[in-house]
Design a protein around this motif. Structure first.
Motif, PDB file in Angstrom:
ATOM      1  N   GLU A  78       0.688  -1.234  -0.171  1.00 44.88           N
ATOM      2  CA  GLU A  78      -0.187   0.015  -0.011  1.00 44.88           C
ATOM      3  C   GLU A  78       0.746   1.258  -0.058  1.00 44.88           C
ATOM      4  OE1 GLU A  78      -2.640  -0.312   3.474  1.00 44.88           O
ATOM      5  OE2 GLU A  78      -4.246  -1.205   2.399  1.00 44.88           O
ATOM      6  N   ALA A  79       2.002   1.272   0.625  1.00 48.98           N
ATOM      7  CA  ALA A  79       3.082   2.189   0.713  1.00 48.98           C
ATOM      8  C   ALA A  79       3.646   2.732  -0.647  1.00 48.98           C
ATOM      9  CB  ALA A  79       3.852   2.041   1.652  1.00 48.98           C
ATOM     10  N   ILE A  80       3.500   1.835  -1.706  1.00 49.03           N
ATOM     11  CA  ILE A  80       4.198   2.352  -2.827  1.00 49.03           C
ATOM     12  C   ILE A  80       3.479   3.418  -3.557  1.00 49.03           C
ATOM     13  CG2 ILE A  80       5.016   1.388  -4.941  1.00 49.03           C
ATOM     14  CD1 ILE A  80       4.920  -1.455  -3.726  1.00 49.03           C
ATOM     15  N   ASP A  81       4.181   4.286  -4.298  1.00 54.88           N
ATOM     16  CA  ASP A  81       3.756   5.389  -4.599  1.00 54.88           C
ATOM     17  C   ASP A  81       2.818   4.729  -6.213  1.00 54.88           C
ATOM     18  OD1 ASP A  81       3.025   7.662  -6.433  1.00 54.88           O
ATOM     19  OD2 ASP A  81       4.850   8.623  -5.885  1.00 54.88           O
ATOM     20  N   ARG A  82       1.679   5.085  -6.134  1.00 55.44           N
ATOM     21  CA  ARG A  82       0.777   4.659  -7.509  1.00 55.44           C
ATOM     22  C   ARG A  82       1.487   5.239  -8.733  1.00 55.44           C
ATOM     23  NH1 ARG A  82      -1.166   0.098  -6.032  1.00 55.44           N
ATOM     24  NH2 ARG A  82       0.162   0.294  -4.617  1.00 55.44           N
ATOM     25  N   ARG A  83       2.018   6.158  -8.625  1.00 59.43           N
ATOM     26  CA  ARG A  83       2.796   6.388 -10.284  1.00 59.43           C
ATOM     27  C   ARG A  83       3.891   5.540 -10.565  1.00 59.43           C
ATOM     28  NH1 ARG A  83       4.277  12.522  -8.531  1.00 59.43           N
ATOM     29  NH2 ARG A  83       5.004  11.231  -6.659  1.00 59.43           N
ATOM     30  N   VAL A  84       4.448   5.028  -9.602  1.00 56.51           N
ATOM     31  CA  VAL A  84       5.341   3.885  -9.912  1.00 56.51           C
ATOM     32  C   VAL A  84       4.803   2.538 -10.496  1.00 56.51           C
ATOM     33  CG1 VAL A  84       7.092   2.253  -9.096  1.00 56.51           C
ATOM     34  CG2 VAL A  84       6.861   4.683  -8.000  1.00 56.51           C
ATOM     35  N   ILE A  85       3.729   2.190 -10.031  1.00 59.22           N
ATOM     36  CA  ILE A  85       2.833   1.082 -10.564  1.00 59.22           C
ATOM     37  C   ILE A  85       2.147   1.591 -11.875  1.00 59.22           C
ATOM     38  CG2 ILE A  85       0.703  -0.412 -10.332  1.00 59.22           C
ATOM     39  CD1 ILE A  85       3.138  -0.749  -7.954  1.00 59.22           C
ATOM     40  N   ASP A  86       1.834   2.878 -12.106  1.00 56.23           N
ATOM     41  CA  ASP A  86       1.422   3.005 -13.541  1.00 56.23           C
ATOM     42  C   ASP A  86       2.579   3.071 -14.534  1.00 56.23           C
ATOM     43  OD1 ASP A  86      -1.127   3.535 -12.437  1.00 56.23           O
ATOM     44  OD2 ASP A  86      -0.846   5.386 -11.668  1.00 56.23           O
ATOM     45  N   ALA A  87       3.658   3.444 -14.001  1.00 56.33           N
ATOM     46  CA  ALA A  87       4.699   3.613 -15.066  1.00 56.33           C
ATOM     47  C   ALA A  87       5.236   2.135 -15.608  1.00 56.33           C
ATOM     48  CB  ALA A  87       5.858   4.220 -14.210  1.00 56.33           C
ATOM     49  N   ALA A  88       5.077   1.459 -14.275  1.00 59.75           N
ATOM     50  CA  ALA A  88       5.392  -0.013 -14.874  1.00 59.75           C
ATOM     51  C   ALA A  88       4.570  -0.803 -15.727  1.00 59.75           C
ATOM     52  CB  ALA A  88       5.453  -0.912 -13.569  1.00 59.75           C
ATOM     53  N   LYS A  89       3.011  -0.412 -15.557  1.00 54.27           N
ATOM     54  CA  LYS A  89       2.215  -0.904 -16.505  1.00 54.27           C
ATOM     55  C   LYS A  89       2.216  -0.130 -17.808  1.00 54.27           C
ATOM     56  CE  LYS A  89      -1.293  -1.804 -12.951  1.00 54.27           C
ATOM     57  NZ  LYS A  89      -2.456  -1.539 -12.406  1.00 54.27           N
ATOM     58  N   SER A  90       2.673   1.029 -17.942  1.00 48.77           N
ATOM     59  CA  SER A  90       2.944   1.669 -19.145  1.00 48.77           C
ATOM     60  C   SER A  90       4.099   1.118 -19.958  1.00 48.77           C
ATOM     61  CB  SER A  90       2.833   3.380 -19.010  1.00 48.77           C
ATOM     62  OG  SER A  90       4.017   3.567 -18.176  1.00 48.77           O
ATOM     63  N   MET A  91       5.035   0.612 -19.266  1.00 49.31           N
ATOM     64  CA  MET A  91       5.898   0.054 -20.117  1.00 49.31           C
ATOM     65  C   MET A  91       5.718  -1.557 -20.519  1.00 49.31           C
ATOM     66  SD  MET A  91       9.048   0.865 -17.462  1.00 49.31           S
ATOM     67  CE  MET A  91      10.200  -0.088 -18.355  1.00 49.31           C
ATOM     68  N   GLY A  92       4.522  -2.103 -20.470  1.00 50.36           N
ATOM     69  CA  GLY A  92       4.098  -3.146 -20.878  1.00 50.36           C
ATOM     70  C   GLY A  92       4.006  -4.187 -19.993  1.00 50.36           C
ATOM     71  N   MET A  93       4.401  -4.082 -18.942  1.00 43.12           N
ATOM     72  CA  MET A  93       4.416  -5.194 -17.806  1.00 43.12           C
ATOM     73  C   MET A  93       3.029  -5.718 -17.552  1.00 43.12           C
ATOM     74  SD  MET A  93       7.187  -4.175 -14.752  1.00 43.12           S
ATOM     75  CE  MET A  93       8.909  -4.127 -14.937  1.00 43.12           C
ATOM     76  N   THR A  94       2.771  -7.130 -17.465  1.00 40.14           N
ATOM     77  CA  THR A  94       1.669  -7.699 -17.083  1.00 40.14           C
ATOM     78  C   THR A  94       1.443  -7.473 -15.435  1.00 40.14           C
ATOM     79  OG1 THR A  94       2.771  -9.847 -16.599  1.00 40.14           O
ATOM     80  CG2 THR A  94       1.936  -9.265 -18.825  1.00 40.14           C
ATOM     81  N   GLY A  95       0.149  -7.680 -15.100  1.00 42.47           N
ATOM     82  CA  GLY A  95      -0.196  -7.588 -13.648  1.00 42.47           C
ATOM     83  C   GLY A  95       0.805  -8.447 -12.485  1.00 42.47           C
ATOM     84  N   TRP A  96       1.083  -9.490 -13.096  1.00 41.94           N
ATOM     85  CA  TRP A  96       1.995 -10.576 -12.333  1.00 41.94           C
ATOM     86  C   TRP A  96       3.572 -10.101 -12.451  1.00 41.94           C
ATOM     87  CZ3 TRP A  96       0.691 -14.272  -8.960  1.00 41.94           C
ATOM     88  CH2 TRP A  96       1.610 -15.087  -8.722  1.00 41.94           C
ATOM     89  N   GLN A  97       3.692  -9.357 -13.592  1.00 42.86           N
ATOM     90  CA  GLN A  97       5.287  -8.690 -13.604  1.00 42.86           C
ATOM     91  C   GLN A  97       5.353  -7.501 -12.735  1.00 42.86           C
ATOM     92  OE1 GLN A  97       5.637  -8.245 -17.685  1.00 42.86           O
ATOM     93  NE2 GLN A  97       6.930  -9.973 -18.001  1.00 42.86           N
ATOM     94  N   VAL A  98       4.209  -6.646 -12.532  1.00 45.53           N
ATOM     95  CA  VAL A  98       4.415  -5.606 -11.885  1.00 45.53           C
ATOM     96  C   VAL A  98       4.395  -6.126 -10.375  1.00 45.53           C
ATOM     97  CG1 VAL A  98       2.620  -3.650 -10.882  1.00 45.53           C
ATOM     98  CG2 VAL A  98       3.008  -4.238 -13.374  1.00 45.53           C
ATOM     99  N   PHE A  99       3.379  -7.094  -9.866  1.00 50.43           N
ATOM    100  CA  PHE A  99       3.487  -7.720  -8.547  1.00 50.43           C
ATOM    101  C   PHE A  99       4.971  -8.359  -8.169  1.00 50.43           C
ATOM    102  CE2 PHE A  99       2.934 -11.381  -5.836  1.00 50.43           C
ATOM    103  CZ  PHE A  99       2.546 -10.551  -4.880  1.00 50.43           C
ATOM    104  N   TRP A 100       5.676  -8.928  -8.904  1.00 47.39           N
ATOM    105  CA  TRP A 100       7.005  -9.565  -8.710  1.00 47.39           C
ATOM    106  C   TRP A 100       7.989  -8.807  -8.733  1.00 47.39           C
ATOM    107  CZ3 TRP A 100       7.305 -13.272  -5.258  1.00 47.39           C
ATOM    108  CH2 TRP A 100       6.150 -14.186  -5.320  1.00 47.39           C
TER     109      TRP A 100
END
Length: 244
Positions: A115-137
């Motif tokens: 929860e403490a992770i900045d959501r912008r970091v998650i959004d950036a990872a997704k925008s790079m084409g990472m899947t949900g599983w890749q973003v998680f791990w």
């Protein structure tokens, strides 16, 4: 002061290092119960915590369950489980007690880390084409690891302190000198047992503190150091300006 000296003398006496109740054997029993309990608790709590942190769902339930588990008196629960499971299941009753004690800290460490992770970091990872599983791990788990290690640290300290009651049901551990010494009014022995438990908890805390620091990704450590230096520089500048 004399009592403290007597406790140290009791610990260092040769007879405490041999026999069925030798201190190394009691230490091994204490660590075994602690490690088994925390590992089982981690296997239960960490996946659930990660799921809550990743999806953002179920946090209220987790907080309520954790709060209820923290309110359970460990000694009373241990005696209740021994009565319910029978005297032949004492080890299982003890492990269940200590697992329930460890779960809240591990659960909180797992989901708050994500929860403490900045959501912008998650959004950036997704925008790079990472899947949900890749973003998680590759993003969430590494960034949430420091708080998870903090939860493990808290759980271990709580269980180490509470495993002392295992001696009350004949499971040994460093609580044995305390449990045995109270009815005999051997207060040097009681204090010696308390000192040994405190030293073990302190050593584990120091090791886990180092592990928690090491779990912070190198990039974050660099950024934190830079921000700290900037704050210190700004404070020095402001102080110099105020003096002038």
């Amino acid at each position: 002061m004399n009592l403290f000296a007597d406790a140290i003398a009791w610990i260092t006496a040769p007879e405490q290092w041999t026999g069925n109740y030798a201190l190394p054997k009691l230490l091994g029993e204490h660590l075994t119960l602690t490690i088994i309990s925390v590992l089982i608790a981690a296997a239960i709590a960490v996946p659930i915590g990660w799921l809550i942190g990743h999806t953002g769902k179920g946090r209220e339930i987790a907080v309520a369950v954790s709060g209820a588990a923290r309110a359970i008196p460990a000694f009373g629960l241990l005696i209740l489980l021994v009565l319910l499971l029978g005297v032949l299941r004492v080890p299982e009753a003890a492990v269940i007690t200590f697992v329930l004690l460890a779960i809240p800290s591990l659960l909180a460490g797992a989901y708050t880390g994500l929860e403490a992770i900045d959501r912008r970091v998650i959004d950036a990872a997704k925008s790079m084409g990472m899947t949900g599983w890749q973003v998680f791990w590759k993003v969430e788990v590494p960034l949430g690891l420091p708080l998870l290690v903090g939860g493990i640290r808290s759980a271990l300290l709580q269980v180490i302190a509470t495993v002392t009651i295992a001696a009350y049901v004949n499971l040994g551990g460093l609580g044995y000198p305390i449990i045995q010494g109270i009815p005999l009014q051997r207060f040097d022995q009681v204090l010696a047992g308390a000192i040994l438990v405190a030293l073990l908890a302190l050593l584990v805390d120091l090791l886990l503190a180092a592990a928690q620091h090491a779990a912070v990704p190198a990039g974050l450590r660099t950024a934190q150091s830079t921000r700290r230096r900037d704050r210190e520089s700004a404070a020095s500048t402001a102080s110099a300006a105020a003096t002038a």
